[in-house]
Design a protein around this motif. Structure first.
Motif, mmCIF file in Angstrom:
data_model
loop_
_atom_site.group_PDB
_atom_site.id
_atom_site.type_symbol
_atom_site.label_atom_id
_atom_site.label_comp_id
_atom_site.label_asym_id
_atom_site.label_seq_id
_atom_site.Cartn_x
_atom_site.Cartn_y
_atom_site.Cartn_z
ATOM 1 N N ASP A 95 27.792 -29.058 -21.615
ATOM 2 C CA ASP A 95 29.128 -30.118 -22.566
ATOM 3 C C ASP A 95 28.858 -29.940 -24.333
ATOM 4 O O ASP A 95 30.689 -30.737 -24.625
ATOM 5 C CB ASP A 95 28.801 -31.739 -21.690
ATOM 6 C CG ASP A 95 27.304 -32.091 -23.047
ATOM 7 O OD1 ASP A 95 26.238 -31.526 -23.188
ATOM 8 O OD2 ASP A 95 27.450 -33.533 -23.207
ATOM 9 N N GLY A 96 28.559 -29.453 -23.959
ATOM 10 C CA GLY A 96 28.736 -29.195 -25.085
ATOM 11 C C GLY A 96 27.188 -28.423 -26.174
ATOM 12 O O GLY A 96 26.592 -27.860 -25.355
ATOM 13 N N ILE A 97 26.946 -28.146 -27.602
ATOM 14 C CA ILE A 97 26.453 -28.081 -28.450
ATOM 15 C C ILE A 97 26.210 -29.126 -29.637
ATOM 16 O O ILE A 97 26.629 -28.864 -29.670
ATOM 17 C CB ILE A 97 26.725 -26.584 -29.170
ATOM 18 C CG1 ILE A 97 27.423 -25.869 -28.424
ATOM 19 C CG2 ILE A 97 25.721 -25.854 -30.378
ATOM 20 C CD1 ILE A 97 27.306 -24.323 -29.083
ATOM 21 N N TYR A 98 24.247 -28.899 -29.369
ATOM 22 C CA TYR A 98 23.817 -30.043 -30.269
ATOM 23 C C TYR A 98 22.834 -29.501 -31.151
ATOM 24 O O TYR A 98 22.482 -28.429 -30.341
ATOM 25 C CB TYR A 98 23.054 -30.789 -29.242
ATOM 26 C CG TYR A 98 24.074 -31.505 -28.169
ATOM 27 C CD1 TYR A 98 24.058 -32.681 -28.533
ATOM 28 C CD2 TYR A 98 24.174 -31.229 -26.586
ATOM 29 C CE1 TYR A 98 24.673 -34.154 -27.926
ATOM 30 C CE2 TYR A 98 25.263 -31.428 -25.787
ATOM 31 C CZ TYR A 98 25.440 -33.084 -25.948
ATOM 32 O OH TYR A 98 26.251 -34.324 -25.530
ATOM 33 N N LEU A 99 23.185 -30.385 -32.228
ATOM 34 C CA LEU A 99 21.781 -29.447 -33.290
ATOM 35 C C LEU A 99 20.528 -30.691 -33.317
ATOM 36 O O LEU A 99 20.328 -32.290 -32.858
ATOM 37 C CB LEU A 99 22.590 -29.632 -34.455
ATOM 38 C CG LEU A 99 23.622 -28.700 -34.646
ATOM 39 C CD1 LEU A 99 24.184 -29.129 -36.040
ATOM 40 C CD2 LEU A 99 23.791 -27.257 -34.035
ATOM 41 N N GLY A 100 19.418 -29.882 -33.115
ATOM 42 C CA GLY A 100 17.816 -30.957 -33.808
ATOM 43 C C GLY A 100 17.585 -30.381 -35.145
ATOM 44 O O GLY A 100 17.500 -29.218 -34.917
ATOM 45 N N ASP A 101 16.427 -31.917 -35.583
ATOM 46 C CA ASP A 101 15.797 -31.388 -36.821
ATOM 47 C C ASP A 101 14.344 -30.406 -36.139
ATOM 48 O O ASP A 101 13.796 -29.480 -36.415
ATOM 49 C CB ASP A 101 15.708 -31.877 -37.891
ATOM 50 C CG ASP A 101 16.473 -32.409 -38.370
ATOM 51 O OD1 ASP A 101 16.962 -31.456 -39.094
ATOM 52 O OD2 ASP A 101 16.966 -33.260 -38.848
ATOM 53 N N THR A 102 14.183 -31.281 -35.136
ATOM 54 C CA THR A 102 13.330 -30.912 -33.795
ATOM 55 C C THR A 102 13.247 -30.494 -32.345
ATOM 56 O O THR A 102 14.249 -30.661 -31.949
ATOM 57 C CB THR A 102 11.462 -32.043 -34.135
ATOM 58 O OG1 THR A 102 12.675 -33.397 -33.329
ATOM 59 C CG2 THR A 102 10.706 -32.242 -35.019
ATOM 60 N N TYR A 103 12.348 -29.886 -32.116
ATOM 61 C CA TYR A 103 12.523 -29.850 -30.656
ATOM 62 C C TYR A 103 12.369 -30.519 -29.388
ATOM 63 O O TYR A 103 13.265 -30.999 -28.531
ATOM 64 C CB TYR A 103 11.493 -28.138 -29.979
ATOM 65 C CG TYR A 103 11.567 -27.538 -28.574
ATOM 66 C CD1 TYR A 103 12.768 -26.685 -28.906
ATOM 67 C CD2 TYR A 103 10.850 -28.094 -27.893
ATOM 68 C CE1 TYR A 103 13.160 -26.371 -27.242
ATOM 69 C CE2 TYR A 103 11.231 -27.508 -26.432
ATOM 70 C CZ TYR A 103 11.776 -26.843 -25.901
ATOM 71 O OH TYR A 103 12.699 -25.722 -25.219
ATOM 72 N N GLU A 104 11.579 -31.436 -29.865
ATOM 73 C CA GLU A 104 11.266 -32.364 -28.886
ATOM 74 C C GLU A 104 12.063 -33.865 -29.945
ATOM 75 O O GLU A 104 12.565 -34.784 -28.893
ATOM 76 C CB GLU A 104 10.319 -33.049 -28.890
ATOM 77 C CG GLU A 104 9.033 -31.631 -29.047
ATOM 78 C CD GLU A 104 8.840 -31.339 -29.609
ATOM 79 O OE1 GLU A 104 7.938 -30.623 -29.311
ATOM 80 O OE2 GLU A 104 8.991 -31.067 -31.082
ATOM 81 N N GLY A 105 13.085 -34.067 -30.951
ATOM 82 C CA GLY A 105 13.858 -34.764 -30.847
ATOM 83 C C GLY A 105 14.517 -35.615 -30.347
ATOM 84 O O GLY A 105 15.736 -34.754 -30.117
ATOM 85 N N ALA A 106 15.538 -36.323 -31.614
ATOM 86 C CA ALA A 106 17.368 -36.784 -31.218
ATOM 87 C C ALA A 106 17.570 -35.526 -31.565
ATOM 88 O O ALA A 106 17.728 -34.084 -32.264
ATOM 89 C CB ALA A 106 17.671 -37.109 -32.059
ATOM 90 N N ARG A 107 18.816 -35.168 -31.061
ATOM 91 C CA ARG A 107 19.766 -34.432 -30.966
ATOM 92 C C ARG A 107 21.436 -34.983 -30.639
ATOM 93 O O ARG A 107 21.901 -35.498 -30.645
ATOM 94 C CB ARG A 107 20.122 -33.259 -29.565
ATOM 95 C CG ARG A 107 18.692 -32.977 -29.399
ATOM 96 C CD ARG A 107 18.812 -32.130 -27.302
ATOM 97 N NE ARG A 107 17.407 -31.957 -27.338
ATOM 98 C CZ ARG A 107 16.533 -31.158 -26.303
ATOM 99 N NH1 ARG A 107 18.355 -30.893 -25.589
ATOM 100 N NH2 ARG A 107 15.983 -30.259 -26.239
#
Length: 128
Positions: A95-107
């Protein structure tokens, strides 16, 4: 101190202590290097450079999207992949591209797919 405030303070201290226990894998910071991230069987992450001298996160996301499309054309069943760019994780999903500061954290949503599969900034396409 009132009993209520003692309980509130102790709950806050417990919550703070628990947040330190959560695994938080950070992306490597290599200036201008776009990487494909592969999760190994043992849970570790392997970083494979895809492109160098990439000027921005959007260009890295485009490189990863192109890689995803080439994989699909070759018959790969993988429809989603993960990348990294300058300390951030990039999650290329259906559904799109997400960014996150950590691999397990919020996107957080960065780009959405339009009706024909292209990527656009959220809110840039008129509602139909």
């Amino acid at each position: 101190m009132r009993p209520f405030s003692i309980v509130a303070v102790s709950l806050l201290a417990a919550a703070t202590a628990l947040t330190g226990c959560v695994k938080q894998t950070k992306a490597p910071f290599e200036s201008g290097v776009c990487m494909h991230v592969v999760e190994q069987k043992d849970g570790t992450l392997k970083y494979n450079p895809v492109a160098r001298n990439v000027p921005g996160m959007e260009q890295c996301a485009a490189e990863l999207e192109g890689m995803r499309i080439r994989f699909i054309r070759m018959g790969s069943p993988i429809r989603e992949l993960t990348g990294a760019y300058q300390g951030k994780f990039i999650f290329v999903q259906k559904d799109g591209i997400y960014l996150g500061d950590t691999y397990e954290g919020a996107r957080f949503m960065s780009l959405v797919r339009t009706g024909d599969g292209r990527l656009a900034v959220p809110g840039a396409m008129p509602a139909q």
